[in-house]
Structures are given as structure tokens and as C-alpha cells.
Design an enzyme around this catalytic site. Sequence first.
Site, PDB file in Angstrom:
ATOM      1  N   HIS A   1       0.817  -1.219   0.000  1.00 39.04           N
ATOM      2  CA  HIS A   1       0.000   0.000   0.000  1.00 39.04           C
ATOM      3  C   HIS A   1       0.853   1.273   0.000  1.00 39.04           C
ATOM      4  O   HIS A   1       0.732   2.100  -0.910  1.00 39.04           O
ATOM      5  CB  HIS A   1      -1.001  -0.039   1.163  1.00 39.04           C
ATOM      6  CG  HIS A   1      -1.624   1.275   1.473  1.00 39.04           C
ATOM      7  ND1 HIS A   1      -2.459   1.940   0.589  1.00 39.04           N
ATOM      8  CD2 HIS A   1      -1.531   2.077   2.563  1.00 39.04           C
ATOM      9  CE1 HIS A   1      -2.850   3.076   1.138  1.00 39.04           C
ATOM     10  NE2 HIS A   1      -2.297   3.192   2.332  1.00 39.04           N
TER      11      HIS A   1
ATOM     12  N   HIS B   1       3.953   6.876   5.360  1.00 44.10           N
ATOM     13  CA  HIS B   1       2.793   7.605   5.868  1.00 44.10           C
ATOM     14  C   HIS B   1       1.981   6.858   6.931  1.00 44.10           C
ATOM     15  O   HIS B   1       1.325   7.481   7.755  1.00 44.10           O
ATOM     16  CB  HIS B   1       1.889   8.073   4.720  1.00 44.10           C
ATOM     17  CG  HIS B   1       0.951   7.025   4.197  1.00 44.10           C
ATOM     18  ND1 HIS B   1       1.313   6.143   3.208  1.00 44.10           N
ATOM     19  CD2 HIS B   1      -0.324   6.718   4.518  1.00 44.10           C
ATOM     20  CE1 HIS B   1       0.301   5.340   2.944  1.00 44.10           C
ATOM     21  NE2 HIS B   1      -0.711   5.652   3.726  1.00 44.10           N
TER      22      HIS B   1
ATOM     23  N   GLU C   1       1.345   5.788  12.861  1.00 43.54           N
ATOM     24  CA  GLU C   1       0.063   5.376  13.414  1.00 43.54           C
ATOM     25  C   GLU C   1      -0.003   3.862  13.648  1.00 43.54           C
ATOM     26  O   GLU C   1      -0.559   3.421  14.646  1.00 43.54           O
ATOM     27  CB  GLU C   1      -1.074   5.814  12.494  1.00 43.54           C
ATOM     28  CG  GLU C   1      -2.321   6.142  13.292  1.00 43.54           C
ATOM     29  CD  GLU C   1      -3.499   6.517  12.400  1.00 43.54           C
ATOM     30  OE1 GLU C   1      -3.311   6.635  11.180  1.00 43.54           O
ATOM     31  OE2 GLU C   1      -4.590   6.681  12.954  1.00 43.54           O
ATOM     32  N   ASP C   2       0.550   3.083  12.757  1.00 37.97           N
ATOM     33  CA  ASP C   2       0.316   1.636  12.797  1.00 37.97           C
ATOM     34  C   ASP C   2       1.507   0.771  13.205  1.00 37.97           C
ATOM     35  O   ASP C   2       1.383  -0.447  13.266  1.00 37.97           O
ATOM     36  CB  ASP C   2      -0.160   1.142  11.410  1.00 37.97           C
ATOM     37  CG  ASP C   2      -1.452   1.813  10.983  1.00 37.97           C
ATOM     38  OD1 ASP C   2      -2.178   2.291  11.877  1.00 37.97           O
ATOM     39  OD2 ASP C   2      -1.719   1.864   9.778  1.00 37.97           O
TER      40      ASP C   2
ATOM     41  N   ASP D   1      -3.090   8.469  -1.016  1.00 31.86           N
ATOM     42  CA  ASP D   1      -3.510   7.399  -0.099  1.00 31.86           C
ATOM     43  C   ASP D   1      -4.945   6.981  -0.425  1.00 31.86           C
ATOM     44  O   ASP D   1      -5.264   5.802  -0.593  1.00 31.86           O
ATOM     45  CB  ASP D   1      -3.418   7.970   1.331  1.00 31.86           C
ATOM     46  CG  ASP D   1      -3.777   6.960   2.401  1.00 31.86           C
ATOM     47  OD1 ASP D   1      -3.452   5.775   2.241  1.00 31.86           O
ATOM     48  OD2 ASP D   1      -4.377   7.381   3.415  1.00 31.86           O
TER      49      ASP D   1
ATOM     50  N   ASP E   1     -20.626  17.567 -25.683  1.00 31.24           N
ATOM     51  CA  ASP E   1     -19.192  17.397 -25.395  1.00 31.24           C
ATOM     52  C   ASP E   1     -18.849  15.985 -24.923  1.00 31.24           C
ATOM     53  O   ASP E   1     -17.969  15.796 -24.110  1.00 31.24           O
ATOM     54  CB  ASP E   1     -18.721  18.433 -24.372  1.00 31.24           C
ATOM     55  CG  ASP E   1     -19.404  18.259 -23.027  1.00 31.24           C
ATOM     56  OD1 ASP E   1     -20.441  17.562 -22.976  1.00 31.24           O
ATOM     57  OD2 ASP E   1     -18.906  18.815 -22.033  1.00 31.24           O
TER      58      ASP E   1
HETATM   59 MN    MN Z   1      -2.647   4.633   4.087  1.00 29.69          MN
END
Ligand code: MN
Length: 504
Positions: free
Chosen positions: A47, A71, A75-76, A143, A262
Site C-alpha cells: 500500500h 505515511h 500510526e500503525d 492514499d 461534449d
Molecule cells: Mn494509508
Amino acid sequence: MKKDELIKLAKNTYAEADVLELDFAIDVATKAHQGQKRKSGEPYITHPLAVAANLITWGMDTDSVIAGILHDTVEDTDLTLAEIETNFGADVALLVDGVTKVSQARSGMRILDSYLPQTKDNLSKLLIAVGQDIRVIIIKLADRLHNMQTLQYKSPAKQKKIAQETLEVFAPLADRLNMGRVRVQLEELSFKYLNPHEYLKTKQLLDSRVRKSNRKLNAVRRAVGNKLNDEKISHTIDGRIKSVYSLYKKLDRVGNIDDIYDLIALRIVVEDVEDCYLVLGVLHDMYQPMFDRIKDYIAKPKANGYQSLHTTVTTPQGQIVEFQIRTHAMHEYAERGLAASFYFNEQKLTDAYREKQLAELPGDLRWIHDLQTAAAHARAGKTYSAEDLKLGLFEDRIFVFSPKGDIYDLPFGSYPLDYAYRVHSDLAARASGFMVNSTMRSFDYVLQHGDHIEVLTNKSAKPKQDWLSLVKTPHAKDKLKSQLRRQNGGILRQFAAAIPRRKK
Ligand code: MN
């Protein structure tokens, strides 16, 4: 996405030293996420690598790409912000911190989601306020795009919820940053999950129409190409097909697909602005223009900075064709938007072009201008200064937190009572004091961005006349006034009751 694929992609774009740093970041993130899996069953690291690949494709700087790789670590995983700063510098740490804060603040907002109708707006503001460095928002978009691309592994209920939020918050955000290609990707994926039946129906309708008109359109395209060559205007022409979601929205408005001109537009990209107007003249010589459909977004760009000339013409065969005419720089900007500003050797968007383009933005979109200016400064300087990119985008608003972590946005200069009235007027009416960040504060304390507030109440407390100078928002003033009226009315009634009635 695998490590060597990402490295290969990076090698096409960045200097060797930067690629080495990316390589190191991948190893750090891989180790940190060791053992974690995505819903698809793949190792979690796929990911962040996909997010980083998006950021490279969009033309972001290496700090953003590294932050994309890292990123989800703070947090994880056990990785700390301090370790990131030591290994990758303060800028990367700042970006990762911003991304982490956005997702933490999001969980605080969940309760708010259920009963505040303006939450969508709040969320956009929140994303921007928390991620004051605009690159944080672009990383969040990368993300979200990958999460949408792998949404099939989530439960149907989650799919709908995430798709809804993407359509309402993230796609408009991409639009505000003029990242047209990303906006369309997010919209198409969301629409597919939210309304699979309508998506399929609209797509089939679009495909069959496009097939039918393509051959005729090729003739127009050849004719225009030849004419422009005769006039010695260097150009490229390609067809742009309307997205399924935008066709669906337009059908909803217009009703009949025959009235939509269009579905396919011919897009002519030329060297400079002068050529844009020359091409417009050539087209109007060749074909009959529909005068109410000529749009000059070069002289008057759209709010997000989009520029092009649009015109719709009728061919002698009765075919209606829309043309979009723009320069290379405008095309680049329309597709990649703000992200393109970060490209380390991006030279096409000159500051003068940017200034001219943004000069006419309406007041409430000034923030785009500020953001562009900051991006331009960052680009011009040898190094990014975090200060350059920390924008006071919502200087006139502050965000405060309830004890449960709900987020409220209030005007700058608000008092604790303004917050209390926003939560509930009955709560405000019984206020006896306030705990702000665990410290007792009086009624005249001016709230600061990020304050955590608890309203202390007392059953016998009542709204007081002098509170009128201790509230700033019209909402609190109105509520307070009506409470005071009720109270005073009550007293008057009691008073009246005490006076013996006289009979005539
Ligand atoms: Mn993520």
C-alpha cells in the site's frame, strides 16, 4: 506494487542520491510493517509503495514520496516521529506527522458526522487546517486513490461509506487543486461503488455513442489538422472522452443525451496563448460556431485556475463538435494541477503565467493563490522551507476539541461560551466555568487553535445579561438573547401575577 518497480519508476525521475534515500525509506517501512497484511491478503507494504508511486507519477518532490512510503508507520507501527526525523530530516517528519494528525482528527470527527449537516465542508477545512503543508493533502489524495483502487476487499457497507466520502470530500479537494486527472479517477471509482447499476448503464450509453461518432469525428480532426498545418500553427490534437460520472450528472440536468455536445471534445494543444486565439479564429472560419457556447477561460480562468478556450461548432454535415484549445503549460496544469508545481525541475509554469492566471480569483478562493505562491517560492528556492508551505489558509477560523474528541470550528476570537452554545444551548445555559487543556479558565478567555474544552456546569447556574459581551458568534448571541428573554419574561409574569387584578 513491489520495491523494484517503485525504484525503477523513481530512477526515471529523480537524481541518484534521492533514489538511494527512497530505497532506504522502503527498507525502513518494510521492516516496520513486517507481518501486517492488507485486506487483500498482500503484505501491507504494497500500500505505501503504491501511494509513493502515485506521488511520483503526479510529479511530487522526493520528500513527499518518502513521506508517502512512511505515511502509515507512526500510526500503525512502532516507528516514531523522532526516528523518522533522525533518518530522513525534519521536512519528511513534518509531512508524516501531518498525515497522521489528519487521520487521528478524522476519528474524532466521526461522532460529529452523524448529526452535523455541514460536516463535509468541515472535513475539507479540517484536512486543510491540520495538513497546513499542502503536500500533506496531496499525500492524503494519493492514499485515498489507492484505497479506492483496492476497495473491492472491504465489506459492502464500508465500500459505500468510503466511496461517499471520496465523492463528497476528496474529489472536490482534488478539483480545488486543479488535479483534474485525479479528480476523475476518484469520481469514477466512487460512482461505480455507490451506484453500480447507473454506472454500468451510463458507461454503456457513452461507449456506444463514442463508437458511433468516432469515425465522423476523425474526419473533422483530419480537416482541422490540415488547416492548422497550412496556417503553420504547430499543434497536437487528441480526443477527450467525457467521464462516466460527469455524463451521469449532466444527463440528470439536461435529460437527453442528444443535447449533450461534449461527449467527445477535440483538444488542441499549441505553443502559446496567441496561437490559442489564432486556432479559435481558424475553427470559426471553417465551421459555424454556437455563439453562446464560446468560453474564454484564458482571459477568465475558472476558480481553480483552469485555463482553455472552449467552442462548440456545427460542421457542414450537421455534426456538433466541441473544441478545447490550450497551451502545453495550461494542459499540464489542468491534468496535474498543484502537484505539478512541486516537480523538482518543472520549468513550464513560469511565475508570470501563474500570477496572471490567478490574478482574477474571487476572494474566497484567495487561498489557492496563497498556496500557489508558496509552492512557487518553494520551487524557486534550493531547499523547501517548512515555513513557506505552512499556510494560514483558514486564518479566520480555529478548531477546538470537545472532551470526546469532536471537532468544532469557530471564528477567530471566540470565547468558551461560543463553543458551549455550539454544542448545546442547554449546556451553555448552565455553564459555571471552563477547563481548557486541563486548566480552569474564565468566561473572557479567548480560545486558541487546538484547545481542548470542557464546560463545567452547575444546576442553579443561569444565563446572565453580561454574557452578551462574552460571546462572539451570532449563533451564541441569538440563543443567549432568547434564553434571557424567556427568563425575564418569566420574571415579569411572576411579577404580574403578584399584582391584584382590578376589575372595571
Ligand atoms: Mn494509508
